[in-house]
Design a protein around this motif. Structure first.
Motif, PDB file in Angstrom:
ATOM      1  N   SER A  22       0.826  -1.210   0.000  1.00 49.75           N
ATOM      2  CA  SER A  22       0.000   0.000   0.000  1.00 49.75           C
ATOM      3  C   SER A  22       0.858   1.258   0.000  1.00 49.75           C
ATOM      4  O   SER A  22       0.563   2.229  -0.704  1.00 49.75           O
ATOM      5  CB  SER A  22      -0.926  -0.001   1.228  1.00 49.75           C
ATOM      6  N   GLU A  23       1.945   1.236   0.767  1.00 51.94           N
ATOM      7  CA  GLU A  23       2.852   2.384   0.814  1.00 51.94           C
ATOM      8  C   GLU A  23       3.524   2.577  -0.543  1.00 51.94           C
ATOM      9  O   GLU A  23       3.647   3.704  -1.037  1.00 51.94           O
ATOM     10  CB  GLU A  23       3.901   2.173   1.898  1.00 51.94           C
ATOM     11  N   MET A  36       2.396   1.726  -3.462  1.00 54.25           N
ATOM     12  CA  MET A  36       1.451   2.130  -4.485  1.00 54.25           C
ATOM     13  C   MET A  36       0.941   3.560  -4.325  1.00 54.25           C
ATOM     14  O   MET A  36       0.205   4.052  -5.172  1.00 54.25           O
ATOM     15  CB  MET A  36       0.289   1.143  -4.561  1.00 54.25           C
ATOM     16  N   LYS A  37       1.361   4.237  -3.267  1.00 50.94           N
ATOM     17  CA  LYS A  37       1.066   5.665  -3.153  1.00 50.94           C
ATOM     18  C   LYS A  37       1.792   6.450  -4.247  1.00 50.94           C
ATOM     19  O   LYS A  37       1.310   7.501  -4.689  1.00 50.94           O
ATOM     20  CB  LYS A  37       1.485   6.184  -1.778  1.00 50.94           C
ATOM     21  N   THR A  38       2.934   5.947  -4.666  1.00 54.02           N
ATOM     22  CA  THR A  38       3.711   6.625  -5.712  1.00 54.02           C
ATOM     23  C   THR A  38       3.745   5.836  -7.015  1.00 54.02           C
ATOM     24  O   THR A  38       3.986   6.398  -8.075  1.00 54.02           O
ATOM     25  CB  THR A  38       5.160   6.865  -5.240  1.00 54.02           C
ATOM     26  N   THR A  39       3.517   4.517  -6.914  1.00 51.76           N
ATOM     27  CA  THR A  39       3.565   3.667  -8.105  1.00 51.76           C
ATOM     28  C   THR A  39       2.358   2.726  -8.111  1.00 51.76           C
ATOM     29  O   THR A  39       2.444   1.596  -7.614  1.00 51.76           O
ATOM     30  CB  THR A  39       4.863   2.841  -8.146  1.00 51.76           C
ATOM     31  N   PRO A  40       1.242   3.161  -8.653  1.00 52.57           N
ATOM     32  CA  PRO A  40       0.049   2.298  -8.687  1.00 52.57           C
ATOM     33  C   PRO A  40       0.296   1.033  -9.506  1.00 52.57           C
ATOM     34  O   PRO A  40       0.931   1.079 -10.554  1.00 52.57           O
ATOM     35  CB  PRO A  40      -1.011   3.186  -9.343  1.00 52.57           C
TER      36      PRO A  40
END
Length: 228
Positions: free
Chosen positions: A166-167, A169-173
């Motif tokens: 989750s952390e 994917m805050k910058t890399t979905p």
């Protein structure tokens, strides 16, 4: 006689202390380096969680004083898959596989009865894997082209836990359905390199590749089209 008793006591104390030292050398901190047979370095959270299951053990590595090898205790139920998977994704092609039980970040469950009649696009990755990160935009494009097809399932098995995913994917979905803490699943598939991508049509592997190149993803899309 008294000197002999003192000597024997001294030996006992020495052996006891030496045994204690050997026991306490098993890593219990984040500073210890733990790898699997492919050379993949496990995080403290990952390897300590596996040890707690009782299905894994640590053995001393010859590479360093604080380096260990994590070894899975063989499971008889894995034999069917292990005779198929040989660590090289190219060897998967044409083989019929059995899906293990998996749960994604949203709590959806997947198992063989659910997936055996689907086209499954399966990815293996971990957060700190640079080539894994490099291929994500292309994998996302692939997902959006075919996500409305009811018979296609996009799954990404990540070695890291849900919080780390989750952390990240805050910058890399990464829009595949994410299966966290997937070390055990990767072990069952005998994955030897990351990223690994498989396309499985009705339980038969149609495409397998390890490592990232644009050509690999283009070929994956070509094979996916042939499966539809």
């Amino acid at each position: 006689m008294k000197k002999l008793q003192i000597f024997l006591i001294a030996i006992y104390v020495f052996l006891s202390f030496n045994g204690f030292s050997q026991t306490t050398r098993i890593p219990l901190s984040e500073k210890s380096v733990v790898k699997d047979s492919t050379g993949l370095v496990y995080t403290y959270e990952n390897w300590s969680s596996l040890i707690k299951t009782g299905e894994y053990k640590l053995v001393k590595s010859k590479m360093g004083n604080d380096e260990y090898l994590i070894i899975g205790r063989e499971n008889v139920n894995d034999n069917e898959n292990k005779q198929i998977y040989r660590g090289n994704s190219a060897n998967f092609v044409g083989k019929k596989i059995k899906f293990p039980y998996m749960t994604d970040l949203q709590g959806r469950d997947y198992w063989n009865d659910i997936l055996k009649d689907k086209v499954v696009v399966l990815n293996f990755w971990f957060v700190k894997c640079a080539p894994c990160k490099a291929e994500i935009p292309l994998l996302n494009e692939l997902y959006w082209k075919y996500s409305e097809r009811e018979n296609v399932v996009f799954l990404a098995v990540c070695l890291d836990n849900g919080g780390m995913i989750s952390e990240f994917m805050k910058t890399t979905p990464f829009v595949y359905k994410q299966v966290p803490s997937g070390i055990e699943i990767a072990r069952k598939f005998n994955i030897a390199g990351y990223p690994t991508n498989l396309i499985i049509d009705k339980g038969v592997v149609k495409y397998g590749t390890t490592g990232f190149t644009k050509a690999n993803i283009q070929k994956a899309e070509e094979i996916l089209n042939q499966c539809l």
